[in-house]
Design an enzyme around this catalytic site. Structure first.
Site, PDB file in Angstrom:
ATOM      1  N   CYS A   1      -1.197   5.694   9.362  1.00  0.00           N
ATOM      2  CA  CYS A   1      -1.584   4.438   8.718  1.00  0.00           C
ATOM      3  C   CYS A   1      -2.726   4.758   7.768  1.00  0.00           C
ATOM      4  CB  CYS A   1      -1.977   3.394   9.758  1.00  0.00           C
ATOM      5  SG  CYS A   1      -3.357   3.883  10.833  1.00  0.00           S
TER       6      CYS A   1
ATOM      7  N   ARG B   1       0.847  -1.193   0.000  1.00  0.00           N
ATOM      8  CA  ARG B   1       0.000   0.000   0.000  1.00  0.00           C
ATOM      9  C   ARG B   1       0.885   1.247   0.000  1.00  0.00           C
ATOM     10  NH1 ARG B   1      -4.554  -0.106   4.491  1.00  0.00           N
ATOM     11  NH2 ARG B   1      -5.268   1.710   3.298  1.00  0.00           N
TER      12      ARG B   1
END
Length: 278
Positions: free
Chosen positions: A233, A175
């Site tokens: 995050c 990611r």
């Protein structure tokens, strides 16, 4: 004070004269609510806390799990029996992310003694700890939040820290690199951030790595006790677990609660891809 407690040590503390208050914060991203699991069996004396409605505000431009309204958080903690003079231990199903979110919020709001059960419910039952389905009824607590005890970043602060210090991206490496993005609208990372998946802080059995190994890992990323460190995050949950791991290693770190879900809500914010810092 250590930020985590082992299952065996928690058993000893619960048998003592001043046992800690237990918060059950079971939560799974995209999964069913945690309350049914709590009702099916929880640590004796534990009170259920809902991450989505009590540890976060509704999703929006500030991210998928923005900070809760202070009044909502305060009411939830008092309902759970949280007092300023009583130790608190949070646990979840074992991943540690949700429990770390509760730990971070309470510490940020000024509670002096909060820990996470290392390994969560799985570690507790493996150590022979009992579960109960009995409802827990506690007197209302007296906790009054005083925000600011832990450092907090907004989007501008995270961007600036990535330039002058160390901003860690706690998401999966693919990611970060922008190869996949299963949740948010844009793939990639905040320019200047360093990939540091929080899953690499945990041993195969689900426990955090020992403090020395964590310190070694973070030092390899540039995070030391005298460095200025921040973490983000996807939505500020797994990053809280990274801040917890950094605390165990003796490294203070700021949390960007809005994280990637807030960052990408503004199309004017820059996005980087690829494996390198920059």
């Amino acid at each position: 004070m250590n930020a985590i407690v082992t299952a065996s040590d928690l058993m000893d503390e619960l048998a003592g004269e001043r046992p800690p208050l237990l918060l059950d914060v079971r939560y799974q991203l995209g999964g069913p609510p945690g309350r049914p699991a709590y009702e099916a069996g929880h640590l004796p004396g534990a009170v259920y806390v809902d991450l989505e409605s009590e540890l976060a505000a509704p999703p929006g431009p500030a991210g998928r799990h923005p900070l809760p309204e202070l009044s909502v958080f305060a009411a939830a903690m008092r309902r759970a029996g949280v007092r300023g003079d009583r130790r608190v231990v949070a646990y979840d199903g074992g991943q540690g992310w949700a429990a770390a979110r509760a730990w971070w919020l309470l510490r940020w709001a000024g509670h002096p003694s909060v820990r996470v059960l290392d390994g969560g419910l799985a570690a507790w039952t493996e150590a022979g700890g009992p579960l109960t389905t009995e409802a827990t009824a506690l007197p209302e607590g007296d906790f009054e939040p005083r925000p600011g005890a832990l450092p907090l970043l907004d989007a501008d602060g995270a961007a600036a820290l990535a330039r002058r210090g160390l901003l860690l991206d706690a998401r999966a490496a693919e990611r970060y690199r922008g190869e996949v993005e299963p949740i948010d609208p844009v793939a990639g990372h905040i320019p200047g951030a360093v990939s540091a998946p929080t899953t690499e802080n945990v041993a195969p059995g689900g426990l955090l790595l020992p403090a020395e190994q964590l310190a070694e890992r973070f030092a390899g990323l540039g995070a030391t006790a005298d460095a200025e460190v921040g973490v983000y995050c996807g939505s500020g949950v797994s990053a809280a677990h990274q801040v917890l791991a950094l605390a165990v290693a003796g490294i203070p770190a700021a949390l960007y609660v809005g994280s990637w879900s807030e960052w990408t809500a503004d199309p004017a914010r820059p996005v980087a891809t690829g494996p390198d810092r920059g």
